[in-house]
Motif scaffolding. Sequence first.
Motif, mmCIF file in Angstrom:
data_model
loop_
_atom_site.group_PDB
_atom_site.id
_atom_site.type_symbol
_atom_site.label_atom_id
_atom_site.label_comp_id
_atom_site.label_asym_id
_atom_site.label_seq_id
_atom_site.Cartn_x
_atom_site.Cartn_y
_atom_site.Cartn_z
ATOM 1 N N GLU A 4 0.818 -1.223 0.000
ATOM 2 C CA GLU A 4 0.000 0.000 0.000
ATOM 3 C C GLU A 4 0.851 1.271 0.000
ATOM 4 O OE1 GLU A 4 -3.800 -1.978 2.329
ATOM 5 O OE2 GLU A 4 -2.383 -0.761 3.454
ATOM 6 N N TYR A 35 -1.862 3.900 9.686
ATOM 7 C CA TYR A 35 -1.455 3.605 8.296
ATOM 8 C C TYR A 35 -0.298 4.526 7.942
ATOM 9 C CZ TYR A 35 -5.612 0.793 7.389
ATOM 10 O OH TYR A 35 -6.559 -0.188 7.402
ATOM 11 N N ALA A 59 -5.622 4.894 12.910
ATOM 12 C CA ALA A 59 -6.946 4.377 12.539
ATOM 13 C C ALA A 59 -7.558 3.624 13.718
ATOM 14 C CB ALA A 59 -6.830 3.458 11.344
ATOM 15 N N GLU A 114 -19.670 3.235 12.873
ATOM 16 C CA GLU A 114 -19.894 4.062 11.687
ATOM 17 C C GLU A 114 -18.839 3.794 10.619
ATOM 18 O OE1 GLU A 114 -19.398 7.772 13.555
ATOM 19 O OE2 GLU A 114 -21.313 7.699 14.604
ATOM 20 N N ASN A 115 -19.081 4.334 9.417
ATOM 21 C CA ASN A 115 -18.075 4.251 8.343
ATOM 22 C C ASN A 115 -16.775 4.873 8.827
ATOM 23 O OD1 ASN A 115 -20.710 4.960 6.120
ATOM 24 N ND2 ASN A 115 -19.607 3.058 6.174
ATOM 25 N N GLY A 116 -15.677 4.171 8.558
ATOM 26 C CA GLY A 116 -14.360 4.716 8.901
ATOM 27 C C GLY A 116 -14.017 4.610 10.377
ATOM 28 N N SER A 117 -14.831 3.832 11.169
ATOM 29 C CA SER A 117 -14.536 3.753 12.608
ATOM 30 C C SER A 117 -13.407 2.764 12.912
ATOM 31 C CB SER A 117 -15.801 3.375 13.383
ATOM 32 O OG SER A 117 -16.336 2.182 12.859
ATOM 33 N N GLY A 118 -12.977 1.970 11.894
ATOM 34 C CA GLY A 118 -11.803 1.112 12.110
ATOM 35 C C GLY A 118 -12.083 -0.379 12.123
ATOM 36 N N LYS A 119 -13.278 -0.797 11.732
ATOM 37 C CA LYS A 119 -13.651 -2.223 11.820
ATOM 38 C C LYS A 119 -12.781 -3.086 10.895
ATOM 39 C CE LYS A 119 -17.859 -1.239 10.494
ATOM 40 N NZ LYS A 119 -17.748 0.216 10.311
ATOM 41 N N SER A 120 -12.691 -2.669 9.625
ATOM 42 C CA SER A 120 -11.913 -3.481 8.672
ATOM 43 C C SER A 120 -10.438 -3.489 9.064
ATOM 44 C CB SER A 120 -12.049 -2.940 7.251
ATOM 45 O OG SER A 120 -13.391 -2.952 6.877
ATOM 46 N N THR A 121 -9.954 -2.360 9.552
ATOM 47 C CA THR A 121 -8.559 -2.284 9.993
ATOM 48 C C THR A 121 -8.326 -3.280 11.127
ATOM 49 O OG1 THR A 121 -8.627 0.052 9.458
ATOM 50 C CG2 THR A 121 -6.792 -0.687 10.815
ATOM 51 N N TYR A 165 -1.688 -6.788 9.342
ATOM 52 C CA TYR A 165 -0.964 -5.647 9.907
ATOM 53 C C TYR A 165 -0.540 -6.022 11.320
ATOM 54 C CZ TYR A 165 -3.506 -2.767 6.403
ATOM 55 O OH TYR A 165 -4.035 -2.239 5.258
ATOM 56 N N GLN A 199 -14.803 -7.197 2.547
ATOM 57 C CA GLN A 199 -15.705 -6.333 1.786
ATOM 58 C C GLN A 199 -15.321 -6.329 0.310
ATOM 59 O OE1 GLN A 199 -15.643 -2.129 2.882
ATOM 60 N NE2 GLN A 199 -16.795 -2.713 4.666
ATOM 61 N N HIS A 221 -23.355 -3.519 8.899
ATOM 62 C CA HIS A 221 -24.104 -2.317 9.289
ATOM 63 C C HIS A 221 -25.574 -2.662 9.516
ATOM 64 C CE1 HIS A 221 -20.889 0.552 8.703
ATOM 65 N NE2 HIS A 221 -20.573 -0.051 7.571
HETATM 66 N N1 LIG Z 1 -5.187 1.059 3.260
HETATM 67 C C1 LIG Z 1 -5.391 2.187 3.949
HETATM 68 N N2 LIG Z 1 -4.448 3.157 3.938
HETATM 69 C C2 LIG Z 1 -4.617 4.299 4.636
HETATM 70 N N3 LIG Z 1 -5.698 4.558 5.371
HETATM 71 C C3 LIG Z 1 -6.683 3.631 5.418
HETATM 72 C C4 LIG Z 1 -6.582 2.403 4.703
HETATM 73 N N4 LIG Z 1 -7.700 1.685 4.936
HETATM 74 C C5 LIG Z 1 -8.464 2.423 5.762
HETATM 75 N N5 LIG Z 1 -7.866 3.598 6.053
HETATM 76 C C6 LIG Z 1 -8.364 4.652 6.965
HETATM 77 O O1 LIG Z 1 -8.524 4.058 8.247
HETATM 78 C C7 LIG Z 1 -9.732 4.492 8.848
HETATM 79 C C8 LIG Z 1 -10.582 3.267 9.234
HETATM 80 O O2 LIG Z 1 -10.955 2.607 8.035
HETATM 81 P P1 LIG Z 1 -11.690 1.190 8.051
HETATM 82 O O3 LIG Z 1 -11.754 0.718 6.652
HETATM 83 O O4 LIG Z 1 -11.038 0.319 9.055
HETATM 84 O O5 LIG Z 1 -13.129 1.604 8.570
HETATM 85 P P2 LIG Z 1 -14.464 0.748 8.645
HETATM 86 O O6 LIG Z 1 -14.980 0.910 10.017
HETATM 87 O O7 LIG Z 1 -14.237 -0.647 8.178
HETATM 88 O O8 LIG Z 1 -15.360 1.552 7.592
HETATM 89 P P3 LIG Z 1 -16.587 1.070 6.671
HETATM 90 O O9 LIG Z 1 -17.751 0.802 7.581
HETATM 91 O O10 LIG Z 1 -16.840 2.259 5.819
HETATM 92 O O11 LIG Z 1 -16.156 -0.119 5.917
HETATM 93 C C9 LIG Z 1 -10.403 5.402 7.822
HETATM 94 O O12 LIG Z 1 -10.127 6.723 8.221
HETATM 95 C C10 LIG Z 1 -9.716 5.114 6.516
HETATM 96 O O13 LIG Z 1 -9.606 6.261 5.732
#
Ligand SMILES: Nc1ncnc2c1ncn2[C@@H]1O[C@H](COP(=O)(O)OP(=O)(O)OP(=O)(O)O)[C@@H](O)[C@H]1O
Length: 664
Positions: free
Chosen positions: A165, A402, A413, A432-439, A448, A481, A599
């Motif tokens: 990345e 990140y 994140a 919520e969107n962007g709260s960090g779940k996927s991370t 990671y 996703q 969600h």
């Molecule tokens: N590969 C990446 N490189 C840099 N920043 C990232 C990367 N992936 C996610 N982020 C940032 O990390 C934060 C958390 O993102 P993440 O995808 O974990 O959220 P999420 O809770 O899964 O969101 P969603 O519900 O929209 O899927 C966000 O601010 C996003 O912009």
Amino acid sequence: MKRGRRTGESAATGVSESERLLFGGPLAYDIGWDQHEGAWLELGLWRMARDLPAMVGTALGLARRADAPALRTVLGAELGRGIVQAAGLVAVNAVLGHLMASGPTTARLTGSAPALLLVAVAGVLGSLLRSASTAATGALEPKVQRLATEQFLALGHRVELTAIEDDEFHRLLDAARYGADSARRMIRYCTNVLNSAVSLIAAAGVLTVLHPVLLPLLVLMTLPSAWGALVISRQRYVSFHSFLQHARAGHLLGQLLTEQQAAAEVRVHDVGPFLLTHFRGMAETSEREQTRLARRAARTGLIADAAGGLAALATYGSLGLLLWAGRMDLAVAGTAVLAIRTGASSLDSLVLQVTELYQESLFVADFTRLCAEAEARTIPAGGADLPERVREVRFEKVTFTYPGGPGETPEPALREVSLAFPTGKIVALVGENGSGKSTLVKLLAGLYLPDEGGGTVRWDDVDARTADRSQIFGRVALMSQNFYNWPFTARVNVGIGRPGEPIRDEAVEAAAAFSGADEVLAGLPRGLRTLLGRGYRGGHQISGGQWQRLGIARAHYRDAAILIVDEPTSALDPLAEQRVFDRIRERATAGQTVVLITHRLHAVRHADLIHVLKDGRLAESGTFEELMDERTGTGDFRDSYLVQADAFSTSLPSPRHPDARQRS
Ligand SMILES: Nc1ncnc2c1ncn2[C@@H]1O[C@H](COP(=O)(O)OP(=O)(O)OP(=O)(O)O)[C@@H](O)[C@H]1O
């Protein structure tokens, strides 16, 4: 001073409106190389002489590994050719000596006959050796390229996800990809260099015997073209690096115009002319750069030619002087002219080949740098064993950031997240969107690691940082996703969940039944053997939801201890979604840990544990009842749940579908 000059080289082309509009700024730029690598870009004679052997060593090392007998044939044949050429030159000298001696013509001709025969034999031998070398080089080159490409790809797929990345690492990947092709070309240049060097040594040897002053004059004649070729080569190389991302972006625009995924929007929204205009805008920037390079090459070539002409004048003038002063015979002068011409053309060709070789070697150096960088960023092999049966995976004050671009200080994140994933439970992650779940699940999957000093992920007592990462990967099935639609058959799309094993059709069918993909398979013209992907013969297109069912089947087929499902059902119809959630519950009952990101909050009612994330922090954790209870919950989950529930609160007629009625 040097930095300024180099920056000016590519800045001369300016930033096109297309770059600014589509990509937010210049893509052709000089960063990185000047700032970090500095000296290695200095192409000078001294540096070339110093670095070239190592670079040639890299290419020859690859060639030896690719096909050692072919390499030996090439080297032997080229060496032989040089020796034969030298013998030929000496024989020509003897022929001229005989022909220009005094005496009757017949005696002179008879006297020169053996030497003439030697000239002929040298010619035949030279041809035979050349064809042996051509055949062996032809066999060797593709093998070297394959080996280098394989090495490049093998390293590429083993590096940490953060490296893939990383923009800078990507640039290096692009350059190194070119380096694998360069390794192939280097073999040809190496053989040419060897050949020119041997024939040059032969000519130089003959010249030195004829008169010692001729050799330095020969070198003087070639120096200007060497300088010119070096300067041009350096300019091309700097330009190549400056334009790496620009070239990729231009290629992308061209691709988008014909790509299947964008095809509908390109037509209905009439995006085609827009993309085409900007494709032209980007191409024009490249053309300006090419024109600039060509002008500079022409100017450099003119200067080199003028200097070369003066040097040739000096050489032939000296020869004339030697003749005039009676310090050289006419026959010797004839051979000297021949040797100078042979020597000069060998030296010219040597310089040209060495410069080409050096230019290619710079790309091979990128390849070598990528190997070193990739090695440093490779997911470490080995490490602590995970327990046979893990009781839970625990996050302890985990912070993860990140990597940011140059000059950026990115926000984490995840911040000090502490939570657990107990074995055999369904754990839901919501927020919520962007709260960090996927991370967070990527950290769980071992993709990671937490920031340095940013807490720990523990598999019972084993820290993920020191654990054998391949064991972590082996325990996890990831249905993310953005899961990948493999452009292969339906069978492989499921079976690739366990890529190290032969694909078993019964297991594939069972996995398909799990996710509802059995209905998809039933509708395919060649069942499991149907190729999924338009653009290939027999390729078949399936819908987004049907892909998702196959993706879930794949994750199930993997049969891992932890099943991570990140928005698994976003594209599924309500009945298929319900079926998947039912099956997921069954998996947990059978002992598999299921981590569910969604969600659709009604889907997490049956989770054993719900973690709620907010702005990268853990907002609350508990069972559905605990989170909904005003006394135990913070309200983060409850409020969202009530908003969603409200949308369904009006009384609705009962469903007609028997499956749905059964479940309600
Ligand atoms: N590969 C990446 N490189 C840099 N920043 C990232 C990367 N992936 C996610 N982020 C940032 O990390 C934060 C958390 O993102 P993440 O995808 O974990 O959220 P999420 O809770 O899964 O969101 P969603 O519900 O929209 O899927 C966000 O601010 C996003 O912009």
